[in-house]
Design a protein around this motif. Structure first.
Motif, PDB file in Angstrom:
ATOM      1  N   VAL A  12       1.532  11.201   5.883  1.00  0.00           N
ATOM      2  CA  VAL A  12       0.483  10.688   6.754  1.00  0.00           C
ATOM      3  C   VAL A  12      -0.812  10.407   5.993  1.00  0.00           C
ATOM      4  CG1 VAL A  12      -1.034  11.305   8.676  1.00  0.00           C
ATOM      5  CG2 VAL A  12       1.408  11.687   8.860  1.00  0.00           C
ATOM      6  N   LEU A  13      -1.088  11.179   4.944  1.00  0.00           N
ATOM      7  CA  LEU A  13      -2.335  11.027   4.199  1.00  0.00           C
ATOM      8  C   LEU A  13      -2.227  10.037   3.038  1.00  0.00           C
ATOM      9  CD1 LEU A  13      -3.451  14.787   4.043  1.00  0.00           C
ATOM     10  CD2 LEU A  13      -4.136  13.028   5.696  1.00  0.00           C
ATOM     11  N   CYS A  14      -1.111   9.345   2.936  1.00  0.00           N
ATOM     12  CA  CYS A  14      -0.887   8.436   1.809  1.00  0.00           C
ATOM     13  C   CYS A  14      -1.444   7.044   2.103  1.00  0.00           C
ATOM     14  CB  CYS A  14       0.610   8.355   1.524  1.00  0.00           C
ATOM     15  SG  CYS A  14       1.041   7.121   0.291  1.00  0.00           S
ATOM     16  N   ILE A  15      -2.310   6.548   1.239  1.00  0.00           N
ATOM     17  CA  ILE A  15      -2.906   5.229   1.403  1.00  0.00           C
ATOM     18  C   ILE A  15      -1.845   4.136   1.366  1.00  0.00           C
ATOM     19  CG2 ILE A  15      -3.390   5.043  -1.071  1.00  0.00           C
ATOM     20  CD1 ILE A  15      -5.540   3.556   1.762  1.00  0.00           C
ATOM     21  N   HIS A  68     -10.731   5.750  -6.460  1.00  0.00           N
ATOM     22  CA  HIS A  68      -9.483   5.010  -6.642  1.00  0.00           C
ATOM     23  C   HIS A  68      -8.993   4.451  -5.305  1.00  0.00           C
ATOM     24  CE1 HIS A  68      -5.314   4.110  -7.604  1.00  0.00           C
ATOM     25  NE2 HIS A  68      -4.910   5.019  -6.729  1.00  0.00           N
ATOM     26  N   ILE A  69      -9.081   5.251  -4.248  1.00  0.00           N
ATOM     27  CA  ILE A  69      -8.654   4.818  -2.921  1.00  0.00           C
ATOM     28  C   ILE A  69      -9.487   3.614  -2.461  1.00  0.00           C
ATOM     29  CG2 ILE A  69      -8.575   5.465  -0.474  1.00  0.00           C
ATOM     30  CD1 ILE A  69      -6.319   6.627  -2.184  1.00  0.00           C
ATOM     31  N   GLN A  70     -10.788   3.654  -2.741  1.00  0.00           N
ATOM     32  CA  GLN A  70     -11.647   2.531  -2.353  1.00  0.00           C
ATOM     33  C   GLN A  70     -11.252   1.254  -3.095  1.00  0.00           C
ATOM     34  OE1 GLN A  70     -13.786   2.596   0.135  1.00  0.00           O
ATOM     35  NE2 GLN A  70     -13.383   4.776   0.484  1.00  0.00           N
ATOM     36  N   GLU A  71     -10.912   1.383  -4.363  1.00  0.00           N
ATOM     37  CA  GLU A  71     -10.491   0.222  -5.148  1.00  0.00           C
ATOM     38  C   GLU A  71      -9.183  -0.353  -4.616  1.00  0.00           C
ATOM     39  OE1 GLU A  71     -12.119  -1.446  -7.590  1.00  0.00           O
ATOM     40  OE2 GLU A  71     -13.771  -0.142  -6.953  1.00  0.00           O
ATOM     41  N   VAL A  72      -8.268   0.535  -4.245  1.00  0.00           N
ATOM     42  CA  VAL A  72      -6.995   0.086  -3.674  1.00  0.00           C
ATOM     43  C   VAL A  72      -7.238  -0.638  -2.354  1.00  0.00           C
ATOM     44  CG1 VAL A  72      -4.856   0.883  -2.598  1.00  0.00           C
ATOM     45  CG2 VAL A  72      -5.581   1.849  -4.791  1.00  0.00           C
ATOM     46  N   ALA A  73      -8.058  -0.052  -1.497  1.00  0.00           N
ATOM     47  CA  ALA A  73      -8.300  -0.602  -0.162  1.00  0.00           C
ATOM     48  C   ALA A  73      -8.917  -2.002  -0.214  1.00  0.00           C
ATOM     49  CB  ALA A  73      -9.199   0.341   0.633  1.00  0.00           C
ATOM     50  N   LYS A  74      -9.719  -2.276  -1.231  1.00  0.00           N
ATOM     51  CA  LYS A  74     -10.361  -3.588  -1.351  1.00  0.00           C
ATOM     52  C   LYS A  74      -9.351  -4.725  -1.507  1.00  0.00           C
ATOM     53  CE  LYS A  74     -14.624  -1.899  -3.544  1.00  0.00           C
ATOM     54  NZ  LYS A  74     -15.403  -1.870  -4.817  1.00  0.00           N
ATOM     55  N   LYS A  75      -8.152  -4.396  -1.948  1.00  0.00           N
ATOM     56  CA  LYS A  75      -7.137  -5.422  -2.213  1.00  0.00           C
ATOM     57  C   LYS A  75      -6.358  -5.819  -0.959  1.00  0.00           C
ATOM     58  CE  LYS A  75      -6.510  -3.531  -6.875  1.00  0.00           C
ATOM     59  NZ  LYS A  75      -5.555  -2.883  -7.809  1.00  0.00           N
ATOM     60  N   PHE A  76      -6.584  -5.108   0.149  1.00  0.00           N
ATOM     61  CA  PHE A  76      -5.803  -5.364   1.359  1.00  0.00           C
ATOM     62  C   PHE A  76      -6.731  -5.563   2.554  1.00  0.00           C
ATOM     63  CE2 PHE A  76      -3.239  -2.881  -1.566  1.00  0.00           C
ATOM     64  CZ  PHE A  76      -2.033  -3.592  -1.584  1.00  0.00           C
ATOM     65  N   ASP A  77      -6.694  -6.757   3.114  1.00  0.00           N
ATOM     66  CA  ASP A  77      -7.605  -7.103   4.205  1.00  0.00           C
ATOM     67  C   ASP A  77      -7.193  -6.516   5.552  1.00  0.00           C
ATOM     68  OD1 ASP A  77      -9.102  -8.632   2.437  1.00  0.00           O
ATOM     69  OD2 ASP A  77      -8.004 -10.487   2.888  1.00  0.00           O
ATOM     70  N   HIS A  78      -5.950  -6.078   5.676  1.00  0.00           N
ATOM     71  CA  HIS A  78      -5.471  -5.649   6.987  1.00  0.00           C
ATOM     72  C   HIS A  78      -5.745  -4.174   7.289  1.00  0.00           C
ATOM     73  CE1 HIS A  78      -2.153  -4.409   4.360  1.00  0.00           C
ATOM     74  NE2 HIS A  78      -1.786  -3.572   5.318  1.00  0.00           N
ATOM     75  N   ILE A  79      -6.396  -3.453   6.376  1.00  0.00           N
ATOM     76  CA  ILE A  79      -6.724  -2.046   6.631  1.00  0.00           C
ATOM     77  C   ILE A  79      -8.221  -1.812   6.471  1.00  0.00           C
ATOM     78  CG2 ILE A  79      -4.474  -1.163   5.919  1.00  0.00           C
ATOM     79  CD1 ILE A  79      -5.921  -0.271   3.268  1.00  0.00           C
ATOM     80  N   ASN A  80      -8.690  -0.740   7.089  1.00  0.00           N
ATOM     81  CA  ASN A  80     -10.078  -0.298   6.929  1.00  0.00           C
ATOM     82  C   ASN A  80     -10.066   1.125   6.393  1.00  0.00           C
ATOM     83  OD1 ASN A  80     -11.425  -2.622   8.099  1.00  0.00           O
ATOM     84  ND2 ASN A  80     -10.601  -1.937  10.069  1.00  0.00           N
ATOM     85  N   VAL A  81     -10.942   1.400   5.450  1.00  0.00           N
ATOM     86  CA  VAL A  81     -11.042   2.740   4.869  1.00  0.00           C
ATOM     87  C   VAL A  81     -12.511   3.142   4.820  1.00  0.00           C
ATOM     88  CG1 VAL A  81     -10.696   4.140   2.810  1.00  0.00           C
ATOM     89  CG2 VAL A  81      -8.937   2.507   3.507  1.00  0.00           C
ATOM     90  N   HIS A  82     -12.809   4.301   5.372  1.00  0.00           N
ATOM     91  CA  HIS A  82     -14.186   4.811   5.383  1.00  0.00           C
ATOM     92  C   HIS A  82     -14.657   5.074   3.959  1.00  0.00           C
ATOM     93  CE1 HIS A  82     -17.622   7.396   6.287  1.00  0.00           C
ATOM     94  NE2 HIS A  82     -17.522   7.026   7.557  1.00  0.00           N
TER      95      HIS A  82
END
Length: 223
Positions: A12-15, A68-82
């Protein structure tokens, strides 16, 4: 022809599992009754803080992992990460959440809620953590999310107190060992003979399914 059975392991906690949900949705829309996706949990973050601090101690520790999580999240437009995910709130373990989700699954199996409730709840837990910094390992938070989804709290608690949810979680542990699952997410096809780990693109997953549809197990294939 029987539908292709896909074992789907995630934490559940996996990006990456958070990112991959859109691919599962597309698979279900494309193949419909030709596949069945069987959800299971792998405790990648069973001891979350200790694991991250140890593995990232030379790369900035917990803050380094959060970056690292923030860098990963920037590559995907369909998710939001605090922006404060993993730093402001660090859930101690995903295992508590997995247990609770198995209790929800049992409630669905017994016909007390809709059959797709586990999938909806799993997404709600992921989204609560990644977008709202909810400590989803905390039972109070689990109850709050369940109330928002209008789930029967008493029935869920019964599955935990009776030991049934623990039994389902133990089955996951056994399957993880049997199939040597170490990565979230992991998809296993063809009775364990095919395995896709981690951030695998949709077209790769689709190609594996189409190959199995065109060459069912037991039939000869030139490849």
């Amino acid at each position: 022809m029987e539908p292709i059975r896909i074992l789907y392991f995630s934490d559940v906690l996996c990006i990456w599992a958070y990112i991959a949900q859109i691919r599962l949705d597309e698979l279900k829309a494309t193949f419909q009754d030709k596949i069945t996706i069987e959800p299971h949990f792998v405790p990648v973050f069973g001891t979350a803080r200790e694991k991250l601090e140890n593995r990232w101690q030379d790369r900035g520790g917990l803050q380094g992992y959060a970056d690292h999580i923030q860098e990963v999240a920037k590559k995907f437009d369909h998710i939001n990460v605090h922006p404060d995910v993993w730093t402001k709130v660090t859930p101690p373990s995903s295992t508590s959440c997995h247990l609770f989700l198995h209790a929800i699954q049992l409630v669905a199996t017994k016909g007390l809620v809709e059959r797709d409730t586990l999938e909806k709840a799993t997404w709600a837990f992921r989204e609560a953590f990644f977008t709202q910094l909810a400590n989803v390992s905390d039972r109070k938070v689990q109850f709050e999310i369940s109330e928002e989804l209008k789930l029967p709290i008493a029935a869920i608690e019964t599955q935990i107190h009776s030991g049934e949810a623990y039994a389902q979680l133990s089955k996951d542990f056994e399957l993880v060992k049997e199939h040597t699952v170490t990565v979230s997410p992991t998809l296993i096809f063809n009775e364990g003979r095919q395995k896709l780990n981690g951030n695998v693109g949709y077209r790769v997953i689709e190609a594996n399914i189409r190959e199995l549809l065109h060459n069912p197990p037991g039939e000869q294939s030139w490849c």
